[in-house]
Design an enzyme around this catalytic site. Structure first.
Site, short mmCIF file in Angstrom:
data_model
loop_
_atom_site.label_atom_id
_atom_site.label_comp_id
_atom_site.label_asym_id
_atom_site.label_seq_id
_atom_site.Cartn_x
_atom_site.Cartn_y
_atom_site.Cartn_z
N ARG A 1 0.69 -1.27 -0.06
CA ARG A 1 0.22 0.23 0.08
C ARG A 1 1.09 0.94 0.35
NH1 ARG A 1 -5.00 -1.95 0.55
NH2 ARG A 1 -5.29 -3.80 1.91
N ASP A 2 0.52 2.23 -0.73
CA ASP A 2 1.57 3.73 -1.41
C ASP A 2 0.87 3.90 0.58
OD1 ASP A 2 2.18 5.17 -3.60
OD2 ASP A 2 1.92 6.22 -0.88
N VAL B 1 10.29 8.04 -7.02
CA VAL B 1 11.15 7.06 -6.59
C VAL B 1 11.35 6.17 -7.83
CG1 VAL B 1 10.63 4.73 -5.49
CG2 VAL B 1 9.91 6.96 -4.66
N HIS C 1 7.34 0.99 -10.63
CA HIS C 1 6.33 0.72 -9.59
C HIS C 1 5.79 0.87 -11.22
CE1 HIS C 1 7.43 4.80 -8.92
NE2 HIS C 1 6.66 4.63 -9.22
N HIS D 1 1.29 2.44 -9.94
CA HIS D 1 0.54 2.56 -9.00
C HIS D 1 -0.49 1.75 -9.43
CE1 HIS D 1 2.66 5.53 -7.72
NE2 HIS D 1 3.38 5.99 -9.05
#
Ligand code: AMP
Length: 114
Positions: free
Chosen positions: A29-30, A96, A100, A102
């Site tokens: 989880r972000d 970052v 990744h 999202h």
């Protein structure tokens, strides 16, 4: 990469809120969620941006999307739907530098994104 935040998560030096893991992919989880469901799906190998993808490394993208699809189903957002986004470099909002995906869901999504 010793100075990479997401590599530290893969190594177990930092413990994110993990929702999925297999040999190639980690999802968590972000920490600053932009939707009721906001998960980041990362490859366990360090790839800084999508600009660095090659024919040899691009296969992990399919694994990332399959993981995201499963998480979306598990989290109950497969219907009405969800958004999957990868930002490349600072101009697109990447902060970052370990690729990744999202996964965002649980609220209406608008287009175009900001
Ligand atoms: P991006 O801006 O596309 O590079 O996305 C990086 C994401 O990482 C942002 O949505 C951040 O909120 C998220 N993030 C940064 N640090 C952490 C952390 N320690 N745990 C979980 N998510 C994080």
């Amino acid at each position: 990469m010793t100075d990479c935040l997401f590599c530290k998560m893969v190594a177990g030096d930092i413990q994110p809120d993990v929702v999925f893991e297999d040999d190639e992919v980690l999802a968590f989880r972000d920490v600053n969620p932009q939707a009721p469901l906001h998960v980041l799906v990362i490859p366990k190998t360090h790839i800084a941006t999508t600009n660095e993808l090659t024919a040899e490394t691009a296969g992990v993208l399919g694994k990332m999307y399959l993981a995201a699809k499963q998480i979306a189903a598990d989290e109950g957002v497969a219907e009405p739907g969800y958004r999957m986004v990868m930002n490349c470099n600072a101009g697109a909002g990447q902060s970052v530098f370990h690729i990744h995906l999202h996964l965002l869901g649980g609220r209406p999504m608008h287009w175009p994104p900001g």
